[in-house]
Design a protein around this motif. Structure first.
Motif: not given
Length: 313
Positions: A140-141, A143-145, A147-148, A151, A168, A171, A174, A178
């Protein structure tokens, strides 16, 4: 030391075997060229998200969070992430989005395919809690970084921000995170037929991802993957990342087993998620493919080195 090398070979060689099956299947025409994209989409959009959901929903996490443990690992991860991005832009002349793919490949580890069996064999049940704590938050950490950064590479205009929020929110990876986190909080787990379906889809993630990687090798090969950037990613992933984490474990107080798990986790080769993310965005696929293949092969030696440094085996 010899026993450690033999144990690592037993773990790593089946991974190469599955990749080889995919490559040879494409090479002899058993699987068509168009299957590469289709299988990658299945893995990214369905099978891996279900695997993440299953892992998070069934995990047992302690009440107190080990912040020194988190900091030691992720400072090292983002250190090599940044170095790989900088090298991609300054040394290899790549654009920002492709540089993010390079950074993600350098900072994101192959935890499920290599990390779990190796770390549990090294530390036994005592290493299970720190291992699965890190697995639950690692993807999560990272992939979120990524993706941010992907994008938002065009600039954070209102339209870009809306696109980022949608990316986010929807995805597939993600969404699996969730759903798994929510199921863990509400203590909801699949049972009966739904559980069997979840188990089957989750079980398909590993072989399908490896076959998908092998299929892509036929299309891109090692030369198409830019050997120099891939080699640098391997150095950052296999040597610099675990070295940085090891140094930080002396700064933050934690049990020796936790420190060892963090270092070995960092020493794992580049994860297939780097290839899947590149495939999803259609950029840096060749480099990420080569980085995964090269780092997995080199890990036979480098992980043995870190086990020796840690006094394991």
């Amino acid at each position: 030391m010899l026993n450690t090398l033999a144990d690592i070979a037993i773990i790593v060689l089946p991974v190469f075997g599955m990749v080889a099956v995919g490559y040879l299947s494409a090479r002899i025409g058993l699987v068509s060229e168009r299957a590469t994209d289709g299988l990658a989409e299945f893995v990214f959009s369905l099978s891996v998200p279900v695997l993440i959901f299953k892992t998070l929903s069934e995990s047992q996490l302690p009440q107190a969070q080990p912040w020194g443990y988190w900091i030691s690992y992720f400072v090292g991860a983002f250190f090599v992430f940044g170095l790989a991005m900088l090298a991609a832009e300054r040394l290899f002349g790549r654009g920002r989005q492709e540089a993010v793919i390079h950074g993600f490949a350098a900072g994101q580890a192959n935890t499920v395919f290599v990390g779990v069996p190796l770390i549990l064999k090294a530390y036994g049940p005592e290493g299970a809690v720190p291992l699965f704590l890190l697995i639950a938050i690692h993807l999560p950490v990272m992939l979120v970084a990524a993706t941010v950064l992907l994008e938002g590479s065009a600039g954070f205009s209102r339209g870009t921000l809306v696109k980022l929020v949608k990316a986010l929110a929807f995805n597939p990876i993600l969404v699996g995170i969730y759903a798994g986190a929510l199921a863990r909080v509400l203590d909801i787990q699949a049972v009966g037929v739904p559980k069997q379906m979840v188990d089957l889809l989750a079980a398909a993630a590993t072989p399908c991802a490896l076959i998908s990687l092998g299929l892509s090798l036929k299309r891109y090969g090692m030369a198409g993957g830019d050997i120099a950037p891939s080699a640098l990613i391997c150095v950052l992933k296999l040597l610099v990342h675990p070295a940085a984490v090891l140094a930080l474990t002396f700064v933050f107080t934690m049990p020796p087993v936790w420190a060892g798990v963090a270092v070995l986790f960092a020493a794992m080769p580049s994860g297939i998620n780097g290839y899947l993310l590149a495939q999803r965005y259609g950029i840096g696929v060749g480099t990420s493919t080569s980085a995964v293949s090269m780092s997995t092969g080199l890990a036979v030696v480098s992980v043995a080195f870190w086990l020796y440094v840690l006094g394991v085996g």
